[in-house]
Design an enzyme around this catalytic site. Structure first.
Site, PDB file in Angstrom:
ATOM      1  N   GLU A   1      -3.096   7.726  -4.216  1.00 24.96           N
ATOM      2  CA  GLU A   1      -3.161   6.440  -3.519  1.00 24.96           C
ATOM      3  C   GLU A   1      -2.957   5.295  -4.511  1.00 24.96           C
ATOM      4  OE1 GLU A   1      -6.011   4.571  -0.098  1.00 24.96           O
ATOM      5  OE2 GLU A   1      -7.002   5.194  -1.934  1.00 24.96           O
TER       6      GLU A   1
ATOM      7  N   TYR B   1       0.865  -1.180   0.000  1.00 28.92           N
ATOM      8  CA  TYR B   1       0.000   0.000   0.000  1.00 28.92           C
ATOM      9  C   TYR B   1       0.901   1.230   0.000  1.00 28.92           C
ATOM     10  CZ  TYR B   1      -3.163   3.712   1.393  1.00 28.92           C
ATOM     11  OH  TYR B   1      -3.871   4.883   1.439  1.00 28.92           O
TER      12      TYR B   1
END
Length: 427
Positions: free
Chosen positions: A227, A139
């Site tokens: 993101e 992530y």
């Protein structure tokens, strides 16, 4: 997104607001931009028909699978459901024919996920791109960190899953690295992050370059968030941005006209709220909610406080609307148009604090705009600050001379909220 760093109208107050998304980009747009910054993304094409999807799929390498993704402004697409009955807005296909078959069950249908309105968002385009034989998922996000008031990298070796769940169950797995905006992200900072993410040694140089390129994009686009979930390695250890989400600072749109135009002309943007587009063009900050009390306020903080006080008195705000410090006649007129067109609005609360702006100017703007638009909703108005007395006299005179308008003057915010709630009968 990490709730620790991002607070929305629903999460920050916990008062049950249901907001709509604003000024973000579709995945295909995000990946097109990333290619310009030499960031690794898979080869892919946009398609608006099953035939087109099959045709562009034939141009792709199917070794890692052909990935088909519905293009709507919402997360959780893979776990969503389409009104056609198809489960999942993301499909891994083996052949172009299979891509076309799934595309038929996506285009023209509505996709419902955790992040869409109840009825879902209509799918008008799909993205088809090459798959990656993923070996490891990371992530990665660049954000504006409110705690340190600096840009920051948030990363975790627990990629490919909801990062909120990781933060909740394994907070130790979250890496946060704020950095000085004037100095930027250094190569040594990037290497430190890469090592903590356990990237293979022979791929660390490439990973560092990717981080630096992402940071350059983050700053250049005036982004509030980039993101990547997951940032994944293939069998050769090469890192790929498998899924990308970019949010742009609305306040910087005057510097990002290419992005604004990209957003407005997107073939997949029919799900955008037309009132939000209208507000953007008028220089207003607007987010639709699910209540019945329309709010017109100057200043984001005051707008949030107004929404909270309405809620605390048993009412439900229909929107967040910040007309800003100037609040010209044209902006007030546009604000009234947006609020009166909102199907659920039963009354309108105008809450203005005159700091730099003269309340009398706002009062004149409100009365003139009300006549131009022909507002039929009850209006509760509270004006305080610079020349508030003169402003209230203007409002009272207008009400006396124009009895067809249902306008009530409030003494303070609490009084205004109570009166607005009483006009819709509370909840």
């Amino acid at each position: 997104m990490l709730s620790k760093f991002f607070t929305g109208f629903k999460n920050s107050r916990n008062l049950g607001y249901v907001s709509k998304r604003f000024f973000d980009l579709h995945e295909y747009q995000a990946k097109d931009i990333m290619r310009k910054y030499n960031i690794h993304v898979q080869k892919g094409f946009l398609a608006q028909s099953p035939e087109e999807a099959e045709k562009v799929s034939a141009k792709l390498d199917p070794a890692g699978g052909l990935i088909l993704k519905a293009q709507v402004h919402a997360g959780g697409r893979g776990k969503g459901t389409l009104s056609s009955g198809l489960k999942g807005g993301v499909k891994i296909c083996k052949t172009p024919k299979e891509v076309a078959d799934f595309t038929k069950q996506m285009l023209g249908y509505k996709l419902v996920t955790k992040q869409t309105p109840k009825d879902g968002l209509e799918v008008n385009a799909v993205l088809v791109h090459e798959g990656v034989n993923i070996q490891k998922q990371i992530y990665l996000a660049f954000i504006l960190d409110r705690a340190s008031q600096k840009p920051a990298i948030v990363a975790s070796t627990e990629g490919g899953v909801e990062i909120e769940e990781v933060a909740k169950d394994h907070p130790e797995a979250i890496i946060t690295k704020p950095f000085d905006i004037e100095k930027g992200l250094s190569k040594s900072d990037a290497l430190e992050i890469v090592k903590k993410l356990n990237v293979d040694k022979n791929q660390q140089d490439d990973a560092v370059n990717q981080l630096l390129n992402l940071y350059k994009m983050f700053i250049s686009l005036d982004a509030t968030q980039i993101e990547i979930n997951p940032w994944a390695t293939d069998e050769q250890g090469k890192l790929w941005c498998i899924d990308a989400k970019i949010n742009i600072d609305d306040s910087a749109k005057f510097r990002q006209q290419e992005i604004v135009e990209l957003r407005s002309k997107s073939v997949a943007s029919e799900d955008a709220d037309p009132d939000e587009v209208k507000a953007i063009n008028a220089g207003l900050n607007y987010v639709a909610l699910d209540g019945n009390i329309g709010c017109m306020v100057n200043g984001a903080g005051l707008a949030m406080a107004t929404m909270d006080v309405i809620k605390l008195h048993g009412g439900s705000p229909a929107n967040f609307l910040d007309v800003g410090g100037g609040a010209s006649l044209e902006q007030v007129k546009t604000a009234f148009e947006i609020l009166t067109q909102h199907s659920q609005v039963k009354t309108i609360l105008v809450n203005i604090f005159g700091g730099i702006v003269d309340c009398a100017m706002i009062a004149n703007g409100v009365t003139q705009a009300a006549e131009i638009v022909g507002v039929k909703h009850p209006i509760v108005i509270r004006l305080t600050g610079t020349n508030a007395q003169g402003a209230n006299e203007i409002i009272q005179k207008f009400v006396k001379e124009n009895t067809k308008y249902n306008i009530t003057v409030a003494h303070d915010l609490d009084d205004a909220a109570k009166k607005a709630v009483s006009k819709v009968g509370g909840q």
